[in-house]
Write an enzyme that holds these catalytic residues in place. Structure first.
Site, PDB file in Angstrom:
ATOM      1  CB  ILE A   1     -46.573 -12.913 -35.671  1.00 26.26           C
ATOM      2  CG1 ILE A   1     -45.042 -13.004 -35.658  1.00 26.26           C
ATOM      3  CG2 ILE A   1     -47.197 -13.932 -36.625  1.00 26.26           C
ATOM      4  CD1 ILE A   1     -44.389 -12.817 -37.002  1.00 26.26           C
TER       5      ILE A   1
ATOM      6  CB  CYS B   1     -46.154  -7.518 -28.982  1.00 23.59           C
ATOM      7  SG  CYS B   1     -47.682  -6.610 -28.708  1.00 23.59           S
TER       8      CYS B   1
ATOM      9  CD  GLU C   1     -42.375  -4.843 -27.804  1.00 22.36           C
ATOM     10  OE1 GLU C   1     -43.114  -5.493 -28.568  1.00 22.36           O
ATOM     11  OE2 GLU C   1     -42.594  -3.673 -27.490  1.00 22.36           O
TER      12      GLU C   1
ATOM     13  CB  CYS D   1     -48.139  -3.103 -25.352  1.00 19.93           C
ATOM     14  SG  CYS D   1     -48.022  -4.907 -25.244  1.00 19.93           S
TER      15      CYS D   1
ATOM     16  CB  CYS E   1     -44.385  -6.202 -24.517  1.00 15.62           C
ATOM     17  SG  CYS E   1     -45.077  -6.977 -25.993  1.00 15.62           S
TER      18      CYS E   1
HETATM   19  N1  THU Z   1     -47.180  -4.084 -31.144  1.00 11.91           N
HETATM   20  C1  THU Z   1     -45.957  -4.622 -30.838  1.00 11.91           C
HETATM   21  O1  THU Z   1     -45.439  -5.463 -31.582  1.00 11.91           O
HETATM   22  N2  THU Z   1     -45.349  -4.215 -29.701  1.00 11.91           N
HETATM   23  C2  THU Z   1     -45.846  -3.292 -28.839  1.00 11.91           C
HETATM   24  O2  THU Z   1     -45.249  -3.051 -27.793  1.00 11.91           O
HETATM   25  C3  THU Z   1     -47.057  -2.556 -29.180  1.00 11.91           C
HETATM   26  C4  THU Z   1     -47.846  -3.103 -30.324  1.00 11.91           C
HETATM   27  C5  THU Z   1     -47.860  -4.531 -32.354  1.00 11.91           C
HETATM   28  C6  THU Z   1     -49.118  -5.335 -32.119  1.00 11.91           C
HETATM   29  C7  THU Z   1     -49.859  -5.126 -33.416  1.00 11.91           C
HETATM   30  O3  THU Z   1     -49.407  -6.087 -34.370  1.00 11.91           O
HETATM   31  C8  THU Z   1     -49.424  -3.751 -33.884  1.00 11.91           C
HETATM   32  O4  THU Z   1     -48.270  -3.425 -33.136  1.00 11.91           O
HETATM   33  C9  THU Z   1     -50.470  -2.662 -33.692  1.00 11.91           C
HETATM   34  O5  THU Z   1     -50.913  -2.645 -32.387  1.00 11.91           O
END
Ligand code: THU
Length: 134
Positions: free
Chosen positions: A43, A53, A55, A87, A90
């Site tokens: 979001i 993120c 997760e 990441c 997360c």
């Molecule tokens: N993002 C995630 O949702 N999870 C991760 O583990 C890595 C990155 C999202 C954050 C952002 O909305 C997009 O990916 C680009 O970085």
């Protein structure tokens, strides 16, 4: 719940992604020992740095429902050819939930054609967690 169904749940979650700034939809699905699945998606926000993120959203949903452990597997999907891994933030957020139940969840990093399987402890060795606080 088999891996195929967990992966499908993560892909389905990504359909609700709000990611107009990165155009990088991510889906996450958490499998619990009782068979329940909790999903999340990323979001984003016009104030870019506030993005959540997938997760982290999934963990917040699960803990907000009262879950405190029992995490046995996590599936994560990204939009590209290569599977993405959670990441760093997360990994830490997932560790809190996993550590509360003493599990080391399998982590399925899912691309269109391949699934790379690892574990949370491999992604975050020597983690800082609730037990570290004494
Ligand atoms: N993002 C995630 O949702 N999870 C991760 O583990 C890595 C990155 C999202 C954050 C952002 O909305 C997009 O990916 C680009 O970085």
């Amino acid at each position: 719940m088999d891996d195929t169904a967990l992966i499908a749940a993560a892909r389905e979650a990504a359909r609700n992604s709000w990611s107009p700034y990165s155009s990088f939809p991510v889906g996450a699905a958490l499998l619990f020992a009782d068979g329940r699945v909790v999903t999340g998606t990323n979001i984003e926000n016009a104030s870019y740095g506030l993005a959540l993120c997938a997760e982290t959203v999934a963990v917040a949903k699960a803990m907000g429902e009262g879950r405190r452990g029992g995490l046995v597997a996590v599936a994560v999907t990204g939009p590209g050819e290569d599977p993405i891994t959670p990441c760093g933030r997360c990994r830490q957020v997932l560790h809190e939930l996993a550590a509360l139940g003493g599990t080391d969840p399998r982590v399925l990093c899912v691309g269109p054609d391949i699934v790379r399987e690892t574990t949370l402890s491999a992604l975050l060795p020597r983690a800082f967690g609730p037990e570290s606080l004494g």
